[in-house]
Design a protein around this motif. Structure first.
Motif, PDB file in Angstrom:
ATOM      1  N   THR A 266      80.265  52.169  35.411  1.00 42.39           N
ATOM      2  CA  THR A 266      80.216  54.487  35.552  1.00 42.39           C
ATOM      3  C   THR A 266      81.018  54.223  36.649  1.00 42.39           C
ATOM      4  O   THR A 266      81.447  55.292  36.562  1.00 42.39           O
ATOM      5  CB  THR A 266      78.605  53.920  36.251  1.00 42.39           C
ATOM      6  OG1 THR A 266      77.308  54.018  34.326  1.00 42.39           O
ATOM      7  CG2 THR A 266      78.124  55.146  35.894  1.00 42.39           C
ATOM      8  N   LYS A 285      75.182  57.660  34.857  1.00 47.05           N
ATOM      9  CA  LYS A 285      74.902  57.081  33.530  1.00 47.05           C
ATOM     10  C   LYS A 285      74.879  57.628  31.992  1.00 47.05           C
ATOM     11  O   LYS A 285      75.986  57.204  31.617  1.00 47.05           O
ATOM     12  CB  LYS A 285      74.244  55.921  33.694  1.00 47.05           C
ATOM     13  CG  LYS A 285      74.310  54.516  32.482  1.00 47.05           C
ATOM     14  CD  LYS A 285      73.222  53.040  32.817  1.00 47.05           C
ATOM     15  CE  LYS A 285      73.350  52.762  31.800  1.00 47.05           C
ATOM     16  NZ  LYS A 285      72.632  51.156  32.411  1.00 47.05           N
ATOM     17  N   ARG A 299      81.964  54.889  29.060  1.00 46.70           N
ATOM     18  CA  ARG A 299      81.524  53.589  29.869  1.00 46.70           C
ATOM     19  C   ARG A 299      81.781  52.011  29.256  1.00 46.70           C
ATOM     20  O   ARG A 299      82.044  51.070  29.386  1.00 46.70           O
ATOM     21  CB  ARG A 299      79.820  53.460  30.361  1.00 46.70           C
ATOM     22  CG  ARG A 299      79.319  52.611  31.295  1.00 46.70           C
ATOM     23  CD  ARG A 299      78.027  52.558  31.332  1.00 46.70           C
ATOM     24  NE  ARG A 299      77.643  51.702  32.481  1.00 46.70           N
ATOM     25  CZ  ARG A 299      77.549  50.036  32.361  1.00 46.70           C
ATOM     26  NH1 ARG A 299      77.148  50.554  31.235  1.00 46.70           N
ATOM     27  NH2 ARG A 299      76.566  49.462  33.172  1.00 46.70           N
TER      28      ARG A 299
END
Length: 511
Positions: A266, A285, A299
């Motif tokens: 992240t 996130k 991610r």
């Protein structure tokens, strides 16, 4: 005891037993003489690695003796499932090839697949040079089939063939001969140039390589009756090694700081894509998990793209493995090197060391000589990957040794490069898990260097080696007794499968 003078003996005058005695004696004594000659040539770096390798013999032998218990019922159930799926796909493939080709196609026959794809469908041939004969030939290996799958006319056949091959391979692995109800293997301490263990069938020709068991296969491996399993791994271990290497070379520590953020992938997403709405009110996130390209989130790309870029992956090669456009990888790497310029500088430094010295010493003190062409990109990739992979191997093996020496309430079953698998009595869970995590914290990445530090370790607990699967992606029942994150307690009530007969090698012995 007879004394045999090997310099004057005549093997033709010996009976079979005498020949075997001499063979075994020479095997031990000549090796001992070689050892004496080599010891004198060792410098302190080589001697330290040699002594460290010897110190691993006891825990490795314990793992080899203990082995991993197999749930025979689950094993057979999984084999039947793979066989059934493969047979169903084979029937479909037979119907399709009979309809257009006039005969069935054996997906495991290179000759038939070459004839079907290149001679009948007339798809552009993919060639590969044979390493032994140096002859360039048409191929239908996995890489070739994935290329052929990009053509509409070949895609459906390729998908069937690859899946059948994979299912057949998995079923074959499961059919490996066991030692009763245990899977045992041989671990080779000096099996690789990085310090990682290699593994293969046991000395009794049973078992297999336990270090390459896929997630789908791991469910068949279970704890002994009355015991539980715990799996410990180093959180982003190789990334910490890359970051520390760059820092120790004085190239910068932005990447190392990202590792210490608690969520490396992240944090990388934030630095590579600063234009995302990081102040929108959502967690970092959640923003990083937004779709980036096709099936990839930002991610995902930060994790997989970052790993490949760290190890000198080129855009075409990474695009092929990630199944994205080359331009996507090029854009990612441009942003990645801007966020972490020390990574590219580390690559340049490694190339210089390789070309001037043809050797590298890891930050854990293990030296490797490179005998390939020092200006070749493949040799450079090996050199770049060497330090982080070697560091984590030595870190994990130091941790393994500490667990073997200090945590008596568990059996070590497996070492997986950056992970340990142990079993313990269920009523000793907190004691064992927390002590093993503590032992990991007593090892330092970088050895005695003042900037060294321990790598965080995580634990998962359960009764089989597979992960718990609440979304039923891998297991139809969700594998309720699989591994889940350790939180200090486990409220699940385990139902023990039928026990298997104990064997002599399964009995505990004092160490």
């Amino acid at each position: 005891m007879p004394i045999i003078h090997t310099q004057s003996m005549d093997p033709t005058k010996m009976h079979t037993a005498q020949k075997l005695w001499v063979y075994n004696a020479l095997d031990a004594l000549v090796t001992f003489e070689v050892r004496d000659a080599l010891i004198g040539q060792m410098d302190p770096v080589a001697k330290r690695v040699y002594d460290f390798s010897k110190s691993l013999q006891a825990p490795v032998l314990a793992m080899m003796r203990k082995g991993f218990r197999v749930d025979l019922g689950e094993r057979q159930k999984t084999i039947d499932e793979f066989d059934k799926r493969a047979a169903k796909l084979q029937r479909r493939l037979d119907q399709m090839t009979l309809a257009i080709w006039g005969k069935i196609l054996n997906p495991r026959s290179p000759a038939q697949c070459i004839s079907f794809f290149y001679d009948f469908l007339k798809l552009p041939a993919v060639h590969k040079t044979d390493k032994k004969t140096k002859v360039r030939k048409r191929t239908v290996d996995r890489d070739a089939l994935e290329k052929l799958g990009n053509y509409y006319i070949g895609s459906i056949f390729v998908s069937h063939i690859l899946t059948i091959r994979e299912l057949t391979k998995l079923a074959s692995t499961l059919r490996t001969e066991l030692d009763g109800d245990r899977m045992r293997c041989s671990f080779n301490i000096a099996g690789t140039e990085t310090g990682r263990f290699s593994s293969s069938a046991s000395a009794f020709d049973t078992g297999t390589n336990l270090q390459n068991q896929t997630e789908r296969l791991r469910r068949i491996y279970v704890a002994d009756p009355g015991h539980k399993l715990a799996v410990f791994d180093l959180k982003t271990g190789e990334s910490f090694a890359v970051g520390l290497k760059c820092h120790l070379l004085g190239l910068g520590r932005r990447y190392l700081d990202a590792c210490f953020s608690g969520d490396l992938h992240t944090e990388v997403t934030k630095l590579v894509w600063p234009g995302l709405p990081w102040s929108s009110g959502k967690t970092a996130k959640e923003i990083a998990e937004q779709v980036f390209y096709r099936h990839f989130t930002y991610r995902d790309m930060a994790k997989r793209g970052g790993h490949g870029t760290n190890y000198y992956g080129t855009p075409p090669t990474m695009a092929k493995h990630l199944k994205v456009d080359t331009k996507v990888v090029e854009a990612f790497q441009t942003a990645y090197f801007k966020a972490f310029p020390e990574i590219r500088e580390w690559h340049t430094w490694t190339a210089g060391e390789l070309q001037t010295k043809a050797e590298l010493t890891s930050i854990m003190g293990r030296r490797r000589h490179f005998f390939g062409r020092v200006r070749d990109d493949n040799t450079l990739r090996e050199a770049i990957a060497y330090d982080p992979q070697s560091c984590i191997a030595d870190y994990t093996n130091t941790w393994l040794r500490r667990v073997y020496e200090n945590v008596r309430a568990c059996d070590i079953l497996q070492q997986g490069h950056d992970a340990l698998v142990v079993q313990y009595r269920a009523d000793h869970e907190r004691e064992v898990v927390e002590q093993i995590i503590y032992e990991a914290s007593q090892v330092r990445l970088g050895g005695d260097h003042p900037d060294g530090f321990p790598i965080p370790a995580e634990a998962k607990i359960g009764w089989n080696w597979g992960k718990i699967d609440p979304k039923h992606k891998m297991h139809s029942d969700g594998n309720p007794f699989g591994l889940k994150d350790y939180s200090g307690k486990d409220d699940r009530e385990y139902i023990e499968p039928p026990s298997n007969q104990s064997r002599l090698l399964d009995r505990k012995f004092s160490r």
